[in-house]
Design an enzyme around this catalytic site. Sequence first.
Site, mmCIF file in Angstrom:
data_model
loop_
_atom_site.group_PDB
_atom_site.id
_atom_site.type_symbol
_atom_site.label_atom_id
_atom_site.label_comp_id
_atom_site.label_asym_id
_atom_site.label_seq_id
_atom_site.Cartn_x
_atom_site.Cartn_y
_atom_site.Cartn_z
ATOM 1 N N ARG A 115 1.002 -1.231 -0.242
ATOM 2 C CA ARG A 115 -0.041 0.326 -0.201
ATOM 3 C C ARG A 115 0.991 1.365 -0.049
ATOM 4 N NH1 ARG A 115 -3.846 -1.700 4.561
ATOM 5 N NH2 ARG A 115 -2.196 -0.965 5.543
ATOM 6 N N ASP B 33 7.620 0.208 11.721
ATOM 7 C CA ASP B 33 6.208 -0.336 12.901
ATOM 8 C C ASP B 33 6.189 1.204 13.921
ATOM 9 O OD1 ASP B 33 4.277 0.092 14.336
ATOM 10 O OD2 ASP B 33 4.457 -2.384 14.620
ATOM 11 N N SER C 76 -4.664 15.006 16.658
ATOM 12 C CA SER C 76 -5.994 13.977 17.929
ATOM 13 C C SER C 76 -7.058 14.260 16.995
ATOM 14 C CB SER C 76 -5.206 15.452 18.198
ATOM 15 O OG SER C 76 -5.939 14.662 20.437
ATOM 16 N N TYR D 249 -6.909 5.005 24.090
ATOM 17 C CA TYR D 249 -7.101 6.079 22.912
ATOM 18 C C TYR D 249 -7.337 7.467 22.775
ATOM 19 C CZ TYR D 249 -8.194 7.198 18.366
ATOM 20 O OH TYR D 249 -8.288 8.136 17.040
ATOM 21 N N LYS E 144 -4.296 10.506 23.062
ATOM 22 C CA LYS E 144 -4.616 11.411 21.554
ATOM 23 C C LYS E 144 -4.382 13.210 22.962
ATOM 24 C CE LYS E 144 -4.548 9.571 18.822
ATOM 25 N NZ LYS E 144 -3.608 9.639 17.779
HETATM 26 N N1 LIG Z 1 -10.393 8.089 11.372
HETATM 27 C C1 LIG Z 1 -11.164 8.994 12.516
HETATM 28 O O1 LIG Z 1 -12.544 9.106 12.191
HETATM 29 C C2 LIG Z 1 -10.426 9.259 13.031
HETATM 30 C C3 LIG Z 1 -11.496 10.555 13.988
HETATM 31 C C4 LIG Z 1 -10.479 11.192 14.869
HETATM 32 C C5 LIG Z 1 -8.983 11.134 14.644
HETATM 33 N N2 LIG Z 1 -7.994 11.021 14.145
HETATM 34 C C6 LIG Z 1 -6.585 10.473 13.879
HETATM 35 O O2 LIG Z 1 -6.102 9.915 12.433
HETATM 36 C C7 LIG Z 1 -5.438 10.177 12.444
HETATM 37 C C8 LIG Z 1 -5.793 8.525 11.501
HETATM 38 O O3 LIG Z 1 -6.405 7.243 11.946
HETATM 39 P P1 LIG Z 1 -7.302 6.439 10.979
HETATM 40 O O4 LIG Z 1 -7.263 5.567 11.693
HETATM 41 O O5 LIG Z 1 -8.227 6.549 10.252
HETATM 42 O O6 LIG Z 1 -5.990 6.593 10.210
HETATM 43 P P2 LIG Z 1 -5.324 6.677 8.182
HETATM 44 O O7 LIG Z 1 -4.549 7.552 8.000
HETATM 45 O O8 LIG Z 1 -6.456 6.480 7.017
HETATM 46 O O9 LIG Z 1 -4.448 5.468 8.004
HETATM 47 C C9 LIG Z 1 -3.406 5.423 9.499
HETATM 48 C C10 LIG Z 1 -2.747 4.941 8.520
HETATM 49 O O10 LIG Z 1 -1.425 5.196 9.536
HETATM 50 C C11 LIG Z 1 -0.631 3.966 9.230
HETATM 51 N N3 LIG Z 1 -0.217 3.198 10.463
HETATM 52 C C12 LIG Z 1 -0.888 2.828 11.680
HETATM 53 N N4 LIG Z 1 -0.150 1.997 12.449
HETATM 54 C C13 LIG Z 1 0.942 1.909 12.390
HETATM 55 C C14 LIG Z 1 2.155 1.771 12.537
HETATM 56 N N5 LIG Z 1 2.607 1.210 13.661
HETATM 57 N N6 LIG Z 1 3.395 1.970 12.667
HETATM 58 C C15 LIG Z 1 2.988 2.617 11.328
HETATM 59 N N7 LIG Z 1 2.394 2.868 9.901
HETATM 60 C C16 LIG Z 1 0.706 2.678 10.907
HETATM 61 C C17 LIG Z 1 -1.309 2.766 8.193
HETATM 62 O O11 LIG Z 1 -0.601 1.823 7.381
HETATM 63 P P3 LIG Z 1 -0.345 0.788 8.185
HETATM 64 O O12 LIG Z 1 -1.678 -0.047 8.242
HETATM 65 O O13 LIG Z 1 0.194 0.028 6.349
HETATM 66 O O14 LIG Z 1 0.328 0.682 8.408
HETATM 67 C C18 LIG Z 1 -2.264 4.004 7.250
HETATM 68 O O15 LIG Z 1 -1.148 4.668 6.382
HETATM 69 C C19 LIG Z 1 -4.943 9.345 13.558
HETATM 70 O O16 LIG Z 1 -4.397 9.180 14.483
HETATM 71 C C20 LIG Z 1 -6.912 9.045 14.420
HETATM 72 O O17 LIG Z 1 -6.228 8.471 16.367
HETATM 73 C C21 LIG Z 1 -8.914 9.302 12.908
#
Ligand SMILES: NC(=O)c1ccc[n+]([C@@H]2O[C@H](COP(=O)([O-])OP(=O)(O)OC[C@H]3O[C@@H](n4cnc5c(N)ncnc54)[C@H](OP(=O)(O)O)[C@@H]3O)[C@@H](O)[C@H]2O)c1
Length: 262
Positions: free
Chosen positions: A47, A69, A144, A158, A162
């Site tokens: 990816r 990681d 966050s 979590y 944050k």
């Molecule tokens: N989605 C929501 O609704 C939401 C709401 C509020 C805040 N946030 C925050 O926004 C950010 C993005 O969240 P998301 O879950 O929506 O994710 P995302 O940005 O859609 O994907 C997560 C990215 O991080 C990588 N990743 C995850 N764990 C990793 C690790 N241990 N080491 C290296 N790379 C890692 C993933 O690739 P790989 O899996 O290939 O490693 C991917 O590229 C986070 O900080 C989250 O707390 C999200």
Amino acid sequence: MKAAQFKEKYGPYALVAGGSIGLGAAFAEGIARRGVNLVLLARNEERLKATAARLREAYGVEVVAIVADMADFDVVKKRVSALTIEIGLLVYDAAFAPIGLFEDTSEDDLARAAAVNVKAPLLLTKLLTAPMIERGRGGVVLMSSLAGAQGSPNLAAYAATKAFNVILAEGLWKELRPRGVNVLVCQAGAILTPGYQAAEKAKPAPGTLPASVVAETALNALGRGPIVVPGATNKIGRFVMTRLLSRKAAIGVMAQNTGGLS
Ligand SMILES: NC(=O)c1ccc[n+]([C@@H]2O[C@H](COP(=O)([O-])OP(=O)(O)OC[C@H]3O[C@@H](n4cnc5c(N)ncnc54)[C@H](OP(=O)(O)O)[C@@H]3O)[C@@H](O)[C@H]2O)c1
């Protein structure tokens, strides 16, 4: 800020930790559109390489892809330190969210949340801001969540990680601003990402935003203040939760919202 100014302030390379899909990829795309080269980190090589190739092709920028990681900071530090390029912007997007009752969450998962969401952004910020301070320019964006604005039952650990990022960014915003380094925390509500869609089985929460909107809002807010909350609904929600309701009531509202996650 115009693309040329952005490039001058935050170029020539930006590092996006978690830059392969969803919000991280949207950040990478927004940065590439501004003409800044990228270093993308994530675990899934396929990816990561696909995103790197797409951005090179679409924006003509250089993209270095590093498989790592974030839970293993020693490896991350080694790989990032080996780069012989100038990194003018850090976006820390990667996160690990153990969902469920605290009593049912394993010690391994709690340690992983602390490593990915606290230790890595803290130490990566330390590693990358040192040369930024020396150069007198640069930026840091920490991701966050509104879950971190008060206690969040079912997401307690979590949410606490944050909250750490909010307080860290606010302190560094004031400390590093006179040194030419802008720090911002993006406290987002729900975002339509693969991570969110996998966890949230019901229809998206009110105020849910596309990843591209959140990334653009944050990149445009960098340099303006310590914190940005993308979306009008989320801004109102945060105001109500943090300024109007008692802590007890806010935690109660959060419990109603997070109780459905499993
Ligand atoms: N989605 C929501 O609704 C939401 C709401 C509020 C805040 N946030 C925050 O926004 C950010 C993005 O969240 P998301 O879950 O929506 O994710 P995302 O940005 O859609 O994907 C997560 C990215 O991080 C990588 N990743 C995850 N764990 C990793 C690790 N241990 N080491 C290296 N790379 C890692 C993933 O690739 P790989 O899996 O290939 O490693 C991917 O590229 C986070 O900080 C989250 O707390 C999200």
